[in-house]
Design a protein around this motif. Structure first.
Motif, PDB file in Angstrom:
ATOM      1  N   GLY A   9       0.690  -1.041   0.101  1.00  0.00           N
ATOM      2  CA  GLY A   9      -0.540  -0.125  -0.112  1.00  0.00           C
ATOM      3  C   GLY A   9       0.865   1.404  -0.115  1.00  0.00           C
ATOM      4  N   TYR A  10      -0.083   2.637  -0.549  1.00  0.00           N
ATOM      5  CA  TYR A  10       1.006   4.046  -0.360  1.00  0.00           C
ATOM      6  C   TYR A  10      -0.096   4.783   0.533  1.00  0.00           C
ATOM      7  CZ  TYR A  10       2.170   7.948  -2.372  1.00  0.00           C
ATOM      8  OH  TYR A  10       1.938   9.660  -2.371  1.00  0.00           O
ATOM      9  N   VAL A  11       0.438   5.596   1.086  1.00  0.00           N
ATOM     10  CA  VAL A  11      -0.372   6.867   1.768  1.00  0.00           C
ATOM     11  C   VAL A  11       0.617   8.170   1.564  1.00  0.00           C
ATOM     12  CG1 VAL A  11      -0.686   7.345   4.383  1.00  0.00           C
ATOM     13  CG2 VAL A  11      -1.039   5.278   3.744  1.00  0.00           C
ATOM     14  N   VAL A  67      10.077  -4.865  -9.589  1.00  0.00           N
ATOM     15  CA  VAL A  67       9.434  -5.616  -8.923  1.00  0.00           C
ATOM     16  C   VAL A  67       9.059  -5.563  -7.712  1.00  0.00           C
ATOM     17  CG1 VAL A  67      10.726  -7.374  -8.220  1.00  0.00           C
ATOM     18  CG2 VAL A  67      11.374  -6.883 -10.112  1.00  0.00           C
ATOM     19  N   THR A  68       9.498  -3.997  -7.356  1.00  0.00           N
ATOM     20  CA  THR A  68       9.796  -4.146  -5.850  1.00  0.00           C
ATOM     21  C   THR A  68       8.367  -3.436  -6.115  1.00  0.00           C
ATOM     22  OG1 THR A  68      12.544  -3.384  -5.976  1.00  0.00           O
ATOM     23  CG2 THR A  68      10.348  -2.475  -3.581  1.00  0.00           C
ATOM     24  N   GLU A  69       7.767  -2.498  -6.606  1.00  0.00           N
ATOM     25  CA  GLU A  69       6.888  -1.590  -6.516  1.00  0.00           C
ATOM     26  C   GLU A  69       5.478  -3.060  -6.531  1.00  0.00           C
ATOM     27  OE1 GLU A  69       7.433   2.594  -8.372  1.00  0.00           O
ATOM     28  OE2 GLU A  69       6.669   1.395  -9.147  1.00  0.00           O
ATOM     29  N   THR A  70       5.656  -4.243  -7.664  1.00  0.00           N
ATOM     30  CA  THR A  70       4.476  -4.848  -7.796  1.00  0.00           C
ATOM     31  C   THR A  70       4.731  -5.953  -5.959  1.00  0.00           C
ATOM     32  OG1 THR A  70       5.540  -5.178 -10.288  1.00  0.00           O
ATOM     33  CG2 THR A  70       4.325  -6.875  -8.917  1.00  0.00           C
ATOM     34  N   VAL A  71       6.216  -6.234  -6.084  1.00  0.00           N
ATOM     35  CA  VAL A  71       6.090  -6.538  -4.539  1.00  0.00           C
ATOM     36  C   VAL A  71       4.768  -6.108  -3.490  1.00  0.00           C
ATOM     37  CG1 VAL A  71       6.930  -7.727  -2.651  1.00  0.00           C
ATOM     38  CG2 VAL A  71       7.642  -8.230  -5.265  1.00  0.00           C
ATOM     39  N   PHE A  72       4.944  -4.518  -3.116  1.00  0.00           N
ATOM     40  CA  PHE A  72       4.643  -3.638  -2.296  1.00  0.00           C
ATOM     41  C   PHE A  72       3.333  -3.442  -2.712  1.00  0.00           C
ATOM     42  CE2 PHE A  72       8.791  -4.291  -0.555  1.00  0.00           C
ATOM     43  CZ  PHE A  72       8.673  -4.634   0.457  1.00  0.00           C
ATOM     44  N   ALA A  73       2.703  -3.888  -3.872  1.00  0.00           N
ATOM     45  CA  ALA A  73       1.821  -2.438  -4.828  1.00  0.00           C
ATOM     46  C   ALA A  73       1.908  -1.729  -4.240  1.00  0.00           C
ATOM     47  CB  ALA A  73       0.145  -3.082  -3.649  1.00  0.00           C
ATOM     48  N   GLY A 116       1.658   7.242   8.253  1.00  0.00           N
ATOM     49  CA  GLY A 116       1.451   6.653   7.934  1.00  0.00           C
ATOM     50  C   GLY A 116       2.246   6.138   6.475  1.00  0.00           C
ATOM     51  N   ALA A 117       2.342   6.857   6.067  1.00  0.00           N
ATOM     52  CA  ALA A 117       3.209   7.040   4.756  1.00  0.00           C
ATOM     53  C   ALA A 117       4.989   6.647   5.241  1.00  0.00           C
ATOM     54  CB  ALA A 117       3.298   8.958   4.246  1.00  0.00           C
ATOM     55  N   LEU A 118       5.166   6.782   6.037  1.00  0.00           N
ATOM     56  CA  LEU A 118       6.393   6.602   6.639  1.00  0.00           C
ATOM     57  C   LEU A 118       6.055   5.036   6.763  1.00  0.00           C
ATOM     58  CD1 LEU A 118       9.456   7.296   7.325  1.00  0.00           C
ATOM     59  CD2 LEU A 118       8.939   7.219  10.192  1.00  0.00           C
ATOM     60  N   ARG A 119       5.640   4.492   7.842  1.00  0.00           N
ATOM     61  CA  ARG A 119       5.565   3.085   7.907  1.00  0.00           C
ATOM     62  C   ARG A 119       5.561   2.287   6.298  1.00  0.00           C
ATOM     63  NH1 ARG A 119       1.219   1.569  10.278  1.00  0.00           N
ATOM     64  NH2 ARG A 119       2.401  -0.430  11.230  1.00  0.00           N
ATOM     65  N   HIS A 120       4.790   3.269   5.827  1.00  0.00           N
ATOM     66  CA  HIS A 120       4.125   2.117   4.579  1.00  0.00           C
ATOM     67  C   HIS A 120       5.175   2.054   2.971  1.00  0.00           C
ATOM     68  CE1 HIS A 120       0.045   2.158   5.578  1.00  0.00           C
ATOM     69  NE2 HIS A 120      -0.040   1.210   4.491  1.00  0.00           N
ATOM     70  N   ILE A 121       6.691   2.785   3.531  1.00  0.00           N
ATOM     71  CA  ILE A 121       7.415   3.009   2.443  1.00  0.00           C
ATOM     72  C   ILE A 121       8.244   2.707   3.090  1.00  0.00           C
ATOM     73  CG2 ILE A 121       8.419   5.276   3.758  1.00  0.00           C
ATOM     74  CD1 ILE A 121       8.863   6.384   0.307  1.00  0.00           C
ATOM     75  N   THR A 122       8.483   2.142   4.855  1.00  0.00           N
ATOM     76  CA  THR A 122       9.804   1.697   5.583  1.00  0.00           C
ATOM     77  C   THR A 122      10.289   0.406   4.151  1.00  0.00           C
ATOM     78  OG1 THR A 122       9.353   2.451   6.960  1.00  0.00           O
ATOM     79  CG2 THR A 122      10.317   1.053   6.834  1.00  0.00           C
ATOM     80  N   LEU A 123       9.626  -0.475   4.703  1.00  0.00           N
ATOM     81  CA  LEU A 123       9.657  -1.854   3.505  1.00  0.00           C
ATOM     82  C   LEU A 123      10.058  -1.479   2.479  1.00  0.00           C
ATOM     83  CD1 LEU A 123       7.440  -4.437   5.167  1.00  0.00           C
ATOM     84  CD2 LEU A 123       9.486  -4.275   6.407  1.00  0.00           C
TER      85      LEU A 123
END
Length: 314
Positions: free
Chosen positions: A165-167, A255-261, A175-182
């Motif tokens: 996901g993306y915030v 690849v990364t954007e596909t895995v993490f949507a 929330g944006a920081l938590r979603h972008i970390t991985l």
């Protein structure tokens, strides 16, 4: 100013070559977007009408001239699937990709620069061998495998970070920081490994220079010699590598954007390829290539800040 003008003017033929090459190669890809839209049971009349609507029945040179003319006024056409302007779709997707790329770059620099400097300053020590081993492991790990591991342990088991996901950062910074970390860690690890090795090699060359020995002979503290005098001169090749990595990162996050949507330019490109939405694919590829060129331009201009000799030559 002479250096800046020379670099900027050299970008113009490169950008035109990118336009010609990307458009020609995309036109040679097998597949028919009109058939993908209408289905195999479409009548020849419907196929011909839709081809005429999107100007796909004209010769390739005429199509390129028309497309390039619209490009000069900021018009990349419309999506065959959704009908939305391609430029707005690309710009919307570019924002998350740039955020992800800058976050990955920050992670890699925070890890790589200090580790590379310490490894060079303490050559053949335990710290040096540890940094070399870690960098080798980082280069060897496939990004998709690291992404799956991060999701498995940090998201599913420990439930520290969301798995996808993306915030937007403006609406909810936490929330944006938590979603972008991985995803940022996934991309930043490989970048950090390469940058770490380059920093170590550049620092070893600089530490053996005559002016470094002179500075130490005058009694300057070793820490000051390393971090103030040696590091700045060692950043020239590191800057080159980081610029290339950031440019490749902006266009290679599929690849990364596909895995993490992650709704960035990589995911947009993949979705458009599967849908045979050629205008969107063309716009996404062109935007990534242009961004890569301008990142390299900024890298060239940054050299003049790091090395005064380049300003004198210009």
């Amino acid at each position: 100013m002479k250096l800046i003008v020379t670099r900027v003017l050299s970008v113009i033929p490169v950008l035109f070559g990118l336009c010609v090459l990307s458009y020609t190669l995309l036109a040679m890809i097998p597949g028919d977007p009109i058939t993908a839209m209408l289905g195999m049971d479409a009548t020849p009349e419907a196929i011909a009408a839709l081809r005429a609507k999107f100007a796909l029945d004209e010769p390739l040179p005429l199509r390129f001239i028309s497309w390039f003319g619209h490009l000069l006024i900021g018009d990349l056409g419309r999506s065959i699937q959704s009908g939305r302007p391609v430029l707005s779709m690309v710009m919307t997707a570019m924002v998350p990709t740039m955020q992800l790329g800058l976050a990955a770059l920050l992670i890699s620099l925070v890890i790589a620069i200090p580790a590379g400097v310490i490894s060079a300053a303490r050559r053949n020590s335990v710290a040096d061998y540890s940094v070399s081993l870690i960098s080798l492991a980082g280069l060897s790990l496939p990004s998709f495998w690291l992404a799956i591991l991060l999701v498995l342990f940090l998201s599913i088991r420990l439930q520290i970070f969301p798995s996808s996901g993306y915030v937007p950062i403006g609406g909810d910074p936490v929330g944006a920081l938590r979603h972008i970390t991985l995803p940022a860690i996934t991309l930043g690890v490989a970048m950090a490994a390469s940058t770490m090795r380059m920093t170590r090699a550049a620092m070893l060359d600089v530490l053996n220079a005559d002016y470094i020995r002179t500075a130490r002979a005058k009694g300057l503290p070793f820490r000051r010699v390393v971090w103030k005098h040696a590091l700045r001169n060692a950043l020239i090749p590191v800057t080159t590598l980081v610029g290339l990595q950031l440019g490749q990162l902006m266009g290679g996050v599929v690849v990364t954007e596909t895995v993490f949507a992650w709704p960035g330019i990589g995911k947009l490109t993949v979705d458009a390829i599967f849908a045979r939405d050629y205008p969107v694919v063309q716009g996404a590829i062109l935007a990534s290539a242009v961004l890569f060129v301008f990142i390299n331009l900024a890298t060239d201009l940054l050299y003049a800040t790091l090395d005064p000799r380049l300003r004198k030559r210009a």
